[in-house]
Design a protein around this motif. Structure first.
Motif, PDB file in Angstrom:
ATOM      1  N   PRO A 170      -5.779   8.892  -0.604  1.00  0.00           N
ATOM      2  CA  PRO A 170      -6.539   8.124   0.181  1.00  0.00           C
ATOM      3  C   PRO A 170      -7.690   7.925   0.522  1.00  0.00           C
ATOM      4  N   ASP A 211      -9.579   5.351  -1.203  1.00  0.00           N
ATOM      5  CA  ASP A 211      -9.396   4.349  -1.339  1.00  0.00           C
ATOM      6  C   ASP A 211      -9.128   3.151  -0.258  1.00  0.00           C
ATOM      7  N   TRP A 212      -9.435   3.888   0.376  1.00  0.00           N
ATOM      8  CA  TRP A 212      -8.541   2.662   1.991  1.00  0.00           C
ATOM      9  C   TRP A 212      -9.659   1.595   2.124  1.00  0.00           C
ATOM     10  N   TRP A 213     -11.265   2.040   1.945  1.00  0.00           N
ATOM     11  CA  TRP A 213     -11.780   0.781   1.904  1.00  0.00           C
ATOM     12  C   TRP A 213     -12.160  -0.043   0.921  1.00  0.00           C
ATOM     13  N   PHE A 267      -2.627   4.200   5.313  1.00  0.00           N
ATOM     14  CA  PHE A 267      -3.932   5.729   5.021  1.00  0.00           C
ATOM     15  C   PHE A 267      -3.999   5.793   6.405  1.00  0.00           C
ATOM     16  N   SER A 308      -3.041  -3.336   6.039  1.00  0.00           N
ATOM     17  CA  SER A 308      -3.136  -2.260   4.946  1.00  0.00           C
ATOM     18  C   SER A 308      -3.811  -1.146   4.975  1.00  0.00           C
ATOM     19  N   MET A 309      -4.260  -0.919   6.324  1.00  0.00           N
ATOM     20  CA  MET A 309      -4.672   0.813   6.698  1.00  0.00           C
ATOM     21  C   MET A 309      -3.828   1.720   7.501  1.00  0.00           C
ATOM     22  N   ARG A 325      -3.360  10.243   6.567  1.00  0.00           N
ATOM     23  CA  ARG A 325      -4.586  11.057   7.367  1.00  0.00           C
ATOM     24  C   ARG A 325      -3.883  11.458   8.405  1.00  0.00           C
ATOM     25  N   ILE A 360       1.235  -0.890  -0.280  1.00  0.00           N
ATOM     26  CA  ILE A 360       0.154  -0.043   0.229  1.00  0.00           C
ATOM     27  C   ILE A 360       1.165   1.065   0.026  1.00  0.00           C
TER      28      ILE A 360
END
Lengths: 460, 460
Positions: free
Chosen positions: A347, A349-351, A418, A414-415, A422, A336
């Motif tokens: 950013p 695209d996180w979901w 992001f 993966s999160m 943020r 990522i």
């Protein structure tokens, strides 16, 4: 030092003036490499013996070490003459990083008005912005000039411009950027035509002085440019960022990212040059933070001490299960981080990523879980180890824990980039060790919850 | 898709021919981005409606997706015409990666002799070599030409050459490379003088067709070149590698390295485009190998089961100690991988690094060890946990184990990239997860050895 360089600079004691003769035929990058092996005072002597244009060329290389100390070792007049002839982005860099406050004052007092103004404007921009790495030595002409007049102008200023391959055509009234003309098109254009006739029909690509150098690099790579103009709000050209500055910036960014991915502060200096204590400082910080984070694992284990006492067999699989969570997290995080750097993901695209990593994590977890189950069964059946009468339940616990932890690791890993983005941090700070630490603590909790679910009433 | 691109391509159903008009004003990189969002057949329709030079420009972009499928959707004659006009390095890339064997045959049969010969020679070079990424569209002139004649030649061939900013001057008899002349110098040189008079006094930098693309990138960055000539053993120029190809190569190399550092195979495709099963394949391999490696920790723990039963308190610190070893190893490994990539270190420097990492590791270990001791003492004194009557010995064990494991981790992590290089692997394969796994197994052995040294007779 490579062979070519050793030939150029045979010994430290070699007379600087004799050396300058040898150096005048060498590539400037090789001269820099050679001078870097010597003390600044010696380098200063060599520069004094070189033709001025050549000496300035050497000082213009970002690879030259301790340029501040070299300038200091020169007579003031010569130092000032060199600074005035250097490219403005290098001078700004020098003033920003290599000179002390009194030295800066000493030089600024002697600089001509033009250099002083260019320097002041460059120094006002934040580090790593287009404004900070741009050079003000570019070619621009008003749109009412002809091709022939523009070519004459290019011939006149060629020696003093960082590049002449991109020529910026300005509105004769407002001075705003209208077009970018490539020199290759200009030389084959009709001499009597207006300069703009040699331009493509496309809007020129430009950046603001506050654009980050990573974004500048992305644009240069995308549009295959040799330089990108930096314009203000009124589209007046303030300077240009050339492709070689961008390459240097890309290399520096990659180094920074690799260091961060390794779980430390970026060194900022080559490995072989950094002092022992700076090295410790850059590494000890994150190591200590990670250790403090990892201490939570001790607390988690204390919490499950009862289970551990009853079923010591659970201990055996702690490292294996924890590390699998860390490894799957590390994979996801580096995927990522890179996709964000390349703008393949934004950013928002996180979901999307979460929806993708969930099934990926479950599949990977199922594969690892199966391997874990096989391991326990094989060891039991072949008599390598006796997991007790409930060995099948132990195998189930290990398998289910691996499934849960790898899924959790993939999602967390993966999160995290992001979340870092943020929070305003570099996503590359979501290093493998950082992810592993996060996953370790929660991974243990997952392991023991699954164990108590499966083993309560038998082992626990 | 960014805003500009959305404007260009409002809907998928939009008629391709109307679209082509809009596209003719756009940057080629933006057209590529827009076409990438559509199926190949649609892209082929758009290309047919664009002026030929523009369509070829689009096909020349390495960022264009599925160029093979797009060509297949074109009438054969048009496809062949496009291929003949494309730059040779892109055609080679296409033949190497995007076309099936029957398609290759179909096109090759129709190509003119020159294109066929250029293609055959490019395809003979290994992937990622200078020979494979070079283009044969460069400008070269014999040394007995004048400046004026050379400029005339440049004007004639300008449209068909990838760059004209570097002009290669050849020996009129042998055809060997003598000098490289920059166009900027040529336009201000005396028209009647020999072309070589505009060259610098320096030997031109060149590479062999087998030089790795990473080395080409290093040279272009070091000497600030716009192109580097690829020469054979008789110093005849085979082609050139341009700076924009090098930038693309640098970006691809960094992506590969970051993926490997994360402990997986390089994806080779953007994250959002790779299929689910390819993704699993790229990730499951290393995860499984690491799991199998990590299974040794279970064997180590089985070996020390007696100790674990007697002193369950030792279990509490297993994750914390293991992860500290992994983290320090991960730092060292990423430092060395990057220094090797930048040639700050060469493989022969391994002993220098070992001599440096030993004291660094000991210092870092001492710092972490001290934190570990403080933690045990504070928890004991504040009553958060009771480590038993021998709590001071437990603290000493944790401290000494951290010292030993961090030292060991730093050494292992820094040596692994050297070992990978020696074994012929990419040093970036010495990923954080790989190092952590290596260190985990030996770290446990270190921990229990130290424990039995300190605690035998009391807890053990």
């Amino acid at each position: 030092m490579n062979a070519a360089v050793t030939e150029i600079l045979p010994t430290v004691g070699f007379a600087a003036s004799a050396l300058a003769v040898t150096l005048s035929r060498a590539h400037v990058a090789d001269i820099v490499e050679a001078l870097n092996e010597h003390p600044p005072a010696y380098a200063a002597d060599v520069l004094l013996d070189l033709p001025k244009a050549r000496a300035v060329d050497v000082l213009d290389q970002p690879e030259l070490r301790e340029p501040g100390a070299i300038l200091k070792a020169l007579p003031l007049e010569r130092a000032v003459a060199f600074i005035q002839a250097m490219s403005s982005d290098r001078v700004a860099d020098l003033f920003r990083n290599d000179l002390s406050e009194p030295e800066r004052h000493r030089y600024v007092a002697k600089l001509d008005h033009e250099t002083k103004a260019a320097l002041a404007s460059l120094l006002a921009y934040p580090e790593h912005s287009a404004g900070a790495i741009m050079t003000t030595e570019f070619v621009s002409v008003p749109a009412d000039w002809t091709v022939a007049r523009t070519l004459d102008h290019v011939r006149t200023v060629e020696r003093t411009r960082e590049t002449v391959y991109a020529i910026y055509v300005l509105d004769p009234v407002t001075g705003g950027l209208q077009q970018a003309v490539a020199l290759r098109r200009l030389i084959s254009a009709e001499p009597g035509a207006l300069v703009g006739s040699a331009a493509g029909r496309r809007e020129p690509v430009s950046v603001s002085p506050l654009t980050d150098r990573e974004e500048v690099a992305r644009l240069i790579a995308k549009y295959n440019l040799l330089a990108v103009p930096v314009v203000d709000d009124n589209s007046r050209v303030l300077g240009i960022v050339t492709v070689d500055d961008v390459i240097d910036a890309m290399i520096a960014e990659t180094t920074e990212d690799v260091h961060k991915l390794g779980g430390m502060e970026a060194l900022g200096v080559p490995y072989r040059e950094i002092g022992f204590f700076s090295m410790i400082q850059k590494r000890a910080g994150w190591l200590s933070v990670l250790l403090l984070g990892e201490m939570l694992t001790a607390s988690v284990l204390q919490h499950y001490e009862g289970a551990l006492e009853k079923a010591i067999v659970l201990t055996l699989f702690i490292p294996l299960i924890m590390s699998s969570g860390g490894n799957s997290g590390s994979q996801a995080t580096s995927l990522i981080i890179r996709a964000l750097a390349l703008r393949e993901l934004v950013p928002g695209d996180w979901w999307r990523v979460a929806l993708r990593e969930l099934p990926t994590g479950i599949t990977l977890g199922a594969i690892l879980g199966a391997i874990g189950v096989v391991r326990v069964v094989v060891w039991q059946k072949l008599g390598f180890y006796d997991y007790g009468e409930h060995w099948l339940l132990v195998a189930a616990t290990v398998g289910a824990a691996l499934l849960g932890i790898v899924t959790f690791g993939s999602l967390t890993g993966s999160m995290l980039p992001f979340i870092m983005t943020r929070l305003g941090f570099d996503p590359a700070s979501a290093s493998a060790p950082f992810v592993a630490t996060l996953v370790d603590v929660s991974g243990l909790a997952i392991y023991f919850s699954i164990a108590s679910l499966i083993l309560t009433g038998t082992l626990l």
